[in-house]
Scaffold this motif. Structure first.
Motif, PDB file in Angstrom:
ATOM      1  N   LEU A 198     -42.396  99.080  17.838  1.00  0.00           N
ATOM      2  CA  LEU A 198     -43.800  99.084  17.811  1.00  0.00           C
ATOM      3  C   LEU A 198     -44.259  98.736  16.377  1.00  0.00           C
ATOM      4  O   LEU A 198     -45.055  97.831  16.217  1.00  0.00           O
ATOM      5  CB  LEU A 198     -44.521 100.434  18.373  1.00  0.00           C
ATOM      6  CG  LEU A 198     -46.086 100.327  18.459  1.00  0.00           C
ATOM      7  CD1 LEU A 198     -46.370  99.612  19.798  1.00  0.00           C
ATOM      8  CD2 LEU A 198     -46.565 101.795  18.377  1.00  0.00           C
TER       9      LEU A 198
ATOM     10  N   ASN B   9     -43.299  94.979  15.360  1.00  0.00           N
ATOM     11  CA  ASN B   9     -44.426  94.216  16.142  1.00  0.00           C
ATOM     12  C   ASN B   9     -45.712  94.266  15.388  1.00  0.00           C
ATOM     13  O   ASN B   9     -46.212  93.248  15.018  1.00  0.00           O
ATOM     14  CB  ASN B   9     -44.740  94.439  17.439  1.00  0.00           C
ATOM     15  CG  ASN B   9     -43.717  94.038  18.386  1.00  0.00           C
ATOM     16  OD1 ASN B   9     -42.827  93.107  17.891  1.00  0.00           O
ATOM     17  ND2 ASN B   9     -43.688  94.168  19.598  1.00  0.00           N
ATOM     18  N   LYS B  10     -46.217  95.264  14.808  1.00  0.00           N
ATOM     19  CA  LYS B  10     -47.056  95.375  14.201  1.00  0.00           C
ATOM     20  C   LYS B  10     -47.069  94.549  12.832  1.00  0.00           C
ATOM     21  O   LYS B  10     -48.019  93.939  12.459  1.00  0.00           O
ATOM     22  CB  LYS B  10     -47.449  96.976  13.826  1.00  0.00           C
ATOM     23  CG  LYS B  10     -48.263  97.569  14.863  1.00  0.00           C
ATOM     24  CD  LYS B  10     -49.303  98.708  14.008  1.00  0.00           C
ATOM     25  CE  LYS B  10     -49.991  99.428  15.215  1.00  0.00           C
ATOM     26  NZ  LYS B  10     -49.894 100.873  15.461  1.00  0.00           N
TER      27      LYS B  10
ATOM     28  N   ARG C 143     -47.139  91.007  13.393  1.00  0.00           N
ATOM     29  CA  ARG C 143     -48.462  90.524  13.446  1.00  0.00           C
ATOM     30  C   ARG C 143     -49.344  90.320  12.305  1.00  0.00           C
ATOM     31  O   ARG C 143     -49.750  89.197  11.971  1.00  0.00           O
ATOM     32  CB  ARG C 143     -49.299  91.292  14.696  1.00  0.00           C
ATOM     33  CG  ARG C 143     -49.198  90.623  16.082  1.00  0.00           C
ATOM     34  CD  ARG C 143     -50.142  91.149  16.944  1.00  0.00           C
ATOM     35  NE  ARG C 143     -50.536  92.516  16.690  1.00  0.00           N
ATOM     36  CZ  ARG C 143     -49.930  93.464  17.551  1.00  0.00           C
ATOM     37  NH1 ARG C 143     -48.782  93.205  18.143  1.00  0.00           N
ATOM     38  NH2 ARG C 143     -49.906  94.672  17.249  1.00  0.00           N
TER      39      ARG C 143
ATOM     40  N   VAL D  63     -44.445  79.037  12.206  1.00  0.00           N
ATOM     41  CA  VAL D  63     -44.203  79.101  13.789  1.00  0.00           C
ATOM     42  C   VAL D  63     -44.105  80.453  13.947  1.00  0.00           C
ATOM     43  O   VAL D  63     -43.680  81.201  13.186  1.00  0.00           O
ATOM     44  CB  VAL D  63     -42.949  78.197  14.035  1.00  0.00           C
ATOM     45  CG1 VAL D  63     -42.486  78.652  15.130  1.00  0.00           C
ATOM     46  CG2 VAL D  63     -42.965  76.849  13.700  1.00  0.00           C
ATOM     47  N   ILE D  64     -44.544  80.992  15.242  1.00  0.00           N
ATOM     48  CA  ILE D  64     -44.547  82.386  15.600  1.00  0.00           C
ATOM     49  C   ILE D  64     -43.157  83.000  15.630  1.00  0.00           C
ATOM     50  O   ILE D  64     -42.896  84.145  15.285  1.00  0.00           O
ATOM     51  CB  ILE D  64     -45.417  82.748  16.520  1.00  0.00           C
ATOM     52  CG1 ILE D  64     -47.018  82.387  16.334  1.00  0.00           C
ATOM     53  CG2 ILE D  64     -45.524  84.084  16.822  1.00  0.00           C
ATOM     54  CD1 ILE D  64     -48.011  82.863  17.334  1.00  0.00           C
ATOM     55  N   GLU D  65     -42.256  82.063  16.284  1.00  0.00           N
ATOM     56  CA  GLU D  65     -41.029  82.484  16.308  1.00  0.00           C
ATOM     57  C   GLU D  65     -40.217  81.595  15.701  1.00  0.00           C
ATOM     58  O   GLU D  65     -39.368  81.006  16.362  1.00  0.00           O
ATOM     59  CB  GLU D  65     -40.629  82.593  17.974  1.00  0.00           C
ATOM     60  CG  GLU D  65     -41.319  83.578  18.611  1.00  0.00           C
ATOM     61  CD  GLU D  65     -40.793  84.976  18.168  1.00  0.00           C
ATOM     62  OE1 GLU D  65     -39.729  85.013  17.566  1.00  0.00           O
ATOM     63  OE2 GLU D  65     -41.436  86.168  18.554  1.00  0.00           O
TER      64      GLU D  65
ATOM     65  N   GLU E 296     -52.190  97.729  22.521  1.00  0.00           N
ATOM     66  CA  GLU E 296     -50.982  97.080  21.995  1.00  0.00           C
ATOM     67  C   GLU E 296     -50.584  96.335  23.487  1.00  0.00           C
ATOM     68  O   GLU E 296     -49.833  95.096  22.809  1.00  0.00           O
ATOM     69  CB  GLU E 296     -49.737  98.106  21.624  1.00  0.00           C
ATOM     70  CG  GLU E 296     -50.067  98.933  20.398  1.00  0.00           C
ATOM     71  CD  GLU E 296     -50.318  97.903  19.296  1.00  0.00           C
ATOM     72  OE1 GLU E 296     -51.112  98.300  18.189  1.00  0.00           O
ATOM     73  OE2 GLU E 296     -49.935  96.916  19.037  1.00  0.00           O
TER      74      GLU E 296
ATOM     75  N   MET F 136     -44.435  83.391  24.705  1.00  0.00           N
ATOM     76  CA  MET F 136     -43.812  83.866  23.254  1.00  0.00           C
ATOM     77  C   MET F 136     -44.664  83.309  21.973  1.00  0.00           C
ATOM     78  O   MET F 136     -44.594  83.810  20.944  1.00  0.00           O
ATOM     79  CB  MET F 136     -42.315  84.096  23.535  1.00  0.00           C
ATOM     80  CG  MET F 136     -42.083  85.039  24.313  1.00  0.00           C
ATOM     81  SD  MET F 136     -40.396  85.541  23.744  1.00  0.00           S
ATOM     82  CE  MET F 136     -39.336  84.172  23.664  1.00  0.00           C
ATOM     83  N   VAL F 137     -44.347  81.991  22.115  1.00  0.00           N
ATOM     84  CA  VAL F 137     -44.364  81.080  20.852  1.00  0.00           C
ATOM     85  C   VAL F 137     -45.596  80.290  20.510  1.00  0.00           C
ATOM     86  O   VAL F 137     -45.965  80.362  19.269  1.00  0.00           O
ATOM     87  CB  VAL F 137     -43.353  80.039  21.121  1.00  0.00           C
ATOM     88  CG1 VAL F 137     -43.829  78.768  20.326  1.00  0.00           C
ATOM     89  CG2 VAL F 137     -41.809  80.418  20.756  1.00  0.00           C
TER      90      VAL F 137
ATOM     91  N   ASN G 163     -47.745  76.755  18.249  1.00  0.00           N
ATOM     92  CA  ASN G 163     -47.390  75.920  16.787  1.00  0.00           C
ATOM     93  C   ASN G 163     -46.434  75.262  16.982  1.00  0.00           C
ATOM     94  O   ASN G 163     -45.755  74.413  16.140  1.00  0.00           O
ATOM     95  CB  ASN G 163     -47.219  76.875  15.694  1.00  0.00           C
ATOM     96  CG  ASN G 163     -48.777  77.221  15.260  1.00  0.00           C
ATOM     97  OD1 ASN G 163     -49.460  76.523  15.671  1.00  0.00           O
ATOM     98  ND2 ASN G 163     -48.531  78.195  14.250  1.00  0.00           N
ATOM     99  N   ILE G 164     -45.483  75.126  18.155  1.00  0.00           N
ATOM    100  CA  ILE G 164     -44.444  74.226  18.398  1.00  0.00           C
ATOM    101  C   ILE G 164     -44.936  73.151  19.352  1.00  0.00           C
ATOM    102  O   ILE G 164     -45.746  73.483  20.417  1.00  0.00           O
ATOM    103  CB  ILE G 164     -43.160  75.037  19.165  1.00  0.00           C
ATOM    104  CG1 ILE G 164     -42.826  76.283  18.122  1.00  0.00           C
ATOM    105  CG2 ILE G 164     -41.903  74.190  19.094  1.00  0.00           C
ATOM    106  CD1 ILE G 164     -41.513  76.836  18.359  1.00  0.00           C
TER     107      ILE G 164
END
Lengths: 547, 189
Positions: free
Chosen positions: A435, A438-439, A442, A458-460, B56, B136-137, B140-141
């Motif tokens: 948790l 993840n916090k 973000r 890019v988020i991942e 959450e 998930m992504v 931006n891809i």
């Protein structure tokens, strides 16, 4: 350096002796030589040289390449061992040795505070030694990170305890009040947290700077090195923990810097860092050997023996007790074999040595004796434990690390599992570390990354990274595998020879030979065709990221 | 709230659940109190809104899928306590001594598999992969990249050439992953 190469060329010996041993021996040899030849005394390892120049590169290398995920996942355990474990070791060893000194076994009177001073510096597990030895045995990552993380973080504790007892012994035993003890605790927190904070701040600064370096790629590596060194100095100036500072600087910096810098800079940094760290390590061990010969010693048999004995005993006890405590909170328990490696991997090394040299003999008359005992301890751990750990590891079947690239599937599904698990932790209302992670992720994505990373984030990023790594790897393999045999390569002289007889090559009007190879009839070899094919293959596959 | 929970959960229920899932009675009681705290309407069951009220979870990219996993078993779009616990039992850490059907490695993997496989055809198709990747992504891809990643994933895992990932292929793709550790939560006693 020559010694290192020579060492690796004698595979038989390297099976038995770890590198660090050879280096120390080499150092001793050199020291002996120097004494006999009465050459100018090579200045023995002064604490300044050690702390200012030799130690930072090694720690930076460790911090920068630390697997973040593993480190933070196991942070609680690491902290327990580093902080509580080191204090436990220092106190127990100190008390025991003091009690024994009262029985007169050493033939001397050792004031309690001096004893504690000694015990605090000898109880620290040394990152340099751990790195050197563990590099040879390649254990599985979690184990490695536990021992290594502990060795890094316990610097804060060691330094504080050391200064604490140093200050106390100057005050004299009778003058200590509860206030002093309280301020000791407070200063520990200050040193540790302050050092970490400075490191993180510098990490962010570096990340920000690399964001702006699009036009000046060449100097990117310089920033990384200089700024992390500044982080170290900055912390040391304020008497905060420099090691913690540079460690966290490396850790913080890596995340953002990797996304900003060019691939070439990345390679440069990687190899420069490894090179610096490696040479520093070599020098440290050699100096250790040299200093053995050159320092004033005071050999007290019982003292030395008992030091070694109690260090080992209390390490084992400490590991046992704290593993039980930590296992209550861990999903992946620390098993028996892991505990064994942790006990055995509690090596003392150069940090202890440097600290013992800085003791002022005027205040602490027993310094030479401490020095001897420290050196003996270091030798014992490095030689005995270092040599025997490899066969023991194999004997016990400790899981080795699997250095391999993650496959796309693994990366993707592991990510999915992470999200699943954190989702369930939410359902359970549990404040698990997933948790928190993840916090943080973000928060990171929202505020930090846009500020510190140049390209749109890019988020991942790890997904993409794995993907491009795999593709790159494959492309290289394709090229290597399909490389045609050299028979088709025409040597240049061959070409010229043929060209002369080629019908197209003629004297032009002015009577000059036209030997322009390009104008010959284009006769592509099989290799040329293949090269063209790959060229097209690659340029099709690597579409640039649409911004 | 403490009093209420011990009234509503019978001894027999606890024993049944323990037999089925392997949870200890103390853990079951703890889970029950969490269940009731989520159940805002006091109905004895949880609805989708109850789940989505967890802040959450709402932001978790796979939040929808997770909620969906609870509702798979129920017929009437409500989750009672037993179904709740049964889903959670998948994440009990594996102890060698207690061999239990629900938290074995294969069950954990099957749970992960079901996160992708929405239409329950025992296969993950490229579209299903893409859907999860998208969740998930984010934005931006580029779609091209996502497509390539999805294709790559299928290429790696697909053994029988049907362009989809079956459960066996899924398991063997993950055989080097420490699923037992990754998909386990430490339930406090």
């Amino acid at each position: 350096c020559l010694g290192k190469i020579g060492f690796h060329m004698t595979p038989k010996i390297s099976h038995v002796f770890p590198e660090s041993c050879m280096l120390i021996i080499l150092g001793v040899v050199i020291g002996v030589l120097l004494i006999y030849t009465q050459a100018a005394t090579v200045s023995p390892l002064t604490a300044d040289v050690f702390f200012l120049y030799l130690l930072p590169p090694i720690i930076l290398d460790a911090g920068y390449f630390m697997p973040n995920r593993l480190f933070f996942d196991n942070l609680f355990t690491i902290l327990v061992f580093a902080v509580v474990g080191t204090i436990w070791n220092a106190l127990t060893i100190g008390i025991t040795m003091y009690a024994i000194s009262l029985t007169g076994l050493f033939g001397l009177d050792i004031p309690m505070l001096h004893m504690f001073l000694f015990s605090s510096l000898i109880s620290a597990v040394d990152p340099v030694a751990v790195l050197a030895v563990f590099e040879e045995i390649q254990v599985e990552e979690v184990l490695y990170i536990l021992v290594f993380g502990e060795s890094l973080l316990n610097d804060g504790v060691t330094v504080v305890l050391y200064h604490l007892f140093e200050g106390f012994s100057e005050l004299g035993e009778d003058n200590i009040m509860a206030v002093d003890i309280a301020s000791g605790v407070a200063s520990f927190l200050l040193v540790a947290l302050g050092g970490t904070a400075i490191g993180i701040i510098w990490g962010f600064l570096t990340a920000f700077v690399t964001r702006l370096t699009r036009e000046v790629r060449v100097i990117e590596p310089i920033f990384v090195f200089v700024m992390s060194y500044l982080a170290y100095l900055n912390a040391e100036i304020f008497h905060l923990s420099g090691i913690l500072s540079i460690t966290f600087c490396g850790i913080t910096m890596k995340n953002y810097v990797e996304q900003n810098i060019s691939t070439k800079s990345h390679t440069t940094i990687k190899y420069a860092m490894k090179m610096l760290a490696s040479s520093s390590e070599t020098i440290i061990f050699m100096f250790l050997g040299v200093s053995t010969i050159q320092s004033t010693h005071d050999w007290n048999t019982w003292f030395v023996i008992l030091t070694i004995l109690f260090c080992s005993i209390y390490r084992i006890l400490g590991v046992l007790i704290f593993s039980v405590v930590c296992n209550r909170f861990r999903v992946k328990k620390i098993g028996f074999v892991d505990k064994f490696v942790m006990c055995y991997g509690g090596l003392r090394g150069a940090v202890a040595f440097a600290l013992v040299i800085t003791i002022n003999p005027a205040h602490i008359p027993l310094q030479p004796m401490f020095l001897t005992a420290t050196i003996a301890m270091v030798y014992f751990t490095v030689f005995v434990q270092g040599i025997t750990i490899k066969p023991l590891v194999q004997l016990l079947g400790v899981k080795k690390s699997e250095k391999r690239q993650l496959t796309m599937n693994e990366r993707l599904h592991e990510r999915v599992m992470d999200y699943i698990m954190s989702g369930f932790e939410d359902v359970l209302g549990k404040q698990g570390h997933l948790l928190l992670r993840n916090k943080f992720k973000r928060f990171n994505n929202k505020y930090l990354t846009p500020f510190l990373v140049r390209d749109k984030n890019v988020i991942e990023p790890k997904l993409l990274e794995t993907y491009s790594n795999i593709k790159m790897h494959e492309a290289l393999e394709q090229m290597h595998n399909s490389y045609n045999s050299p028979q088709n390569i025409e040597s240049f002289s061959n070409l010229l020879r043929n060209a002369a007889t080629h019908p197209h090559v003629q004297m032009n009007n002015q009577g000059e030979w036209n030997l322009d190879v390009a104008e010959l009839e284009y006769n592509p070899t099989v290799r040329d065709i293949n090269d063209a094919k790959f060229h097209h293959l690659l340029s099709n596959d690597y579409k640039p990221l649409k911004k | 709230m403490g009093n209420k929970s011990s009234l509503m959960l019978q001894e027999q229920d606890i024993r049944d659940i323990q037999a089925e899932t392997g949870f200890l009675p103390s853990q079951i009681e703890r889970l029950y109190s969490r269940f009731t705290s989520l159940d805002k309407g006091d109905s004895g069951t949880l609805s989708r809104e109850d789940f989505l009220r967890i802040p959450e979870l709402a932001i978790n990219p796979l939040g929808d899928r997770i909620v969906h996993a609870f509702f798979k078993e129920s017929e009437d779009d409500h989750v009672n306590f037993r179904q709740f616990v049964r889903v959670l039992a998948h994440f009990r850490p594996i102890k060698k001594a207690q061999d239990n059907k629900l938290n074995a490695r294969e069950e954990k993997l099957r749970f992960a598999f079901k996160m992708y496989d929405l239409d329950d055809d025992e296969r993950i198709s490229r579209e299903e992969l893409l859907a999860v990747l998208h969740m998930m992504v984010g934005e931006n891809i580029s779609d091209d990249q996502l497509n390539s990643i999805a294709e790559r994933t299928i290429l790696e895992a697909d053994r029988d050439g049907d362009q989809m990932i079956s459960f066996e292929e899924f398991c063997s793709a993950l055989e080097r992953t420490d699923v037992e550790q990754k998909m386990s939560i430490k339930f406090l006693k």
